[in-house]
Design an enzyme around this catalytic site. Structure first.
Site, PDB file in Angstrom:
ATOM      1  N   TYR A 159      32.693  44.238  44.757  1.00 52.01           N
ATOM      2  CA  TYR A 159      32.910  42.789  44.581  1.00 52.01           C
ATOM      3  C   TYR A 159      33.999  42.353  45.676  1.00 52.01           C
ATOM      4  CZ  TYR A 159      34.033  38.430  42.312  1.00 52.01           C
ATOM      5  OH  TYR A 159      34.458  37.204  41.965  1.00 52.01           O
ATOM      6  N   ARG A 219      35.125  37.248  39.288  1.00 51.30           N
ATOM      7  CA  ARG A 219      34.104  37.682  38.168  1.00 51.30           C
ATOM      8  C   ARG A 219      34.113  39.315  38.030  1.00 51.30           C
ATOM      9  NH1 ARG A 219      30.778  34.793  35.242  1.00 51.30           N
ATOM     10  NH2 ARG A 219      30.969  32.420  35.591  1.00 51.30           N
ATOM     11  N   TRP A 248      37.397  22.264  38.966  1.00 50.52           N
ATOM     12  CA  TRP A 248      38.598  21.924  39.316  1.00 50.52           C
ATOM     13  C   TRP A 248      39.311  22.949  40.502  1.00 50.52           C
ATOM     14  CZ3 TRP A 248      43.107  25.191  40.014  1.00 50.52           C
ATOM     15  CH2 TRP A 248      44.249  24.729  40.377  1.00 50.52           C
TER      16      TRP A 248
END
Length: 204
Positions: free
Chosen positions: A8, A14, A105
């Site tokens: 990652y 995540r 957002w």
């Protein structure tokens, strides 16, 4: 070599919930992090061209939802019966709904629209999420969200609330004294506490 390898970005994102599950279960794994500029080279070797990806033996597992469920099953953090497993899934899906609204957002670049989204998060999205999770906790006796021991559900709620608070506003953590206390309890589990103190400092 570690049995597990998690690939990652050098971010929480995540990938962090996966890391927290490894830490909670005290399982060794290779935390393969990379920077944005390396992604173009790595992307073709990733299933679906996305991360996180967990490698177990010679098998690559994409999709963060699949990875966290795999780890929860492997480490005994997914509940003890079908109903408990289902309620853990309910919480995970509820988190995903709230997160998808929060991502709007993050991605919005127009300042005025960002303010509008923030207002919706504060007045609609997060209160709905908090009310539901508070009820789950209360209905289950107040110690854990599902069952009589810590599960994926508790760690996932801790992860999402603490990280959104850091990125959006500490007001989220203060919107519920009940969930704030629950998150603080999860944060003091020895393995998790040690990880939080030593994990790499990243922007998000």
């Amino acid at each position: 070599m570690a049995e597990y390898k998690l690939t990652y970005f050098n971010l929480k994102g995540r990938g962090e919930l996966c890391r927290l599950l490894f830490v909670l279960a005290d399982k060794k794994y290779e935390d393969h992090r990379f920077e944005r500029e390396e992604w173009k080279v790595l992307k073709p070797s990733m299933p679906l061209g996305q991360v996180p990806v967990m490698t177990v033996g010679g098998t690559q597992i994409p999709q963060s939802g699949a990875i966290i469920r795999y780890l929860a099953r492997e480490f005994g953090l997914y509940g003890k019966n079908n109903m408990e497993i289902t309620m853990v899934d309910v919480i995970i899906e509820t988190i995903d709904e709230a997160r998808s609204e929060f991502v709007k957002w993050i991605k919005e670049e127009d300042a005025a629209k960002k303010v509008e989204i923030s207002k919706k998060l504060k007045e609609e999205v997060f209160p709905k999420f908090i009310t539901f999770v508070e009820k789950m906790l209360s209905d289950n006796g107040g110690q854990f969200l599902v069952g009589s021991e810590v599960t994926l559900a508790d760690v996932a709620v801790f992860d999402v609330i603490s990280r959104i608070s850091d990125m959006w506003s500490q007001e989220l953590m203060n919107m519920s004294t009940v969930l704030k206390a629950h998150c603080e309890k999860i944060a003091t589990i020895p393995n998790i506490k040690a990880w939080l103190e030593k994990r790499p400092k990243t922007a998000r």
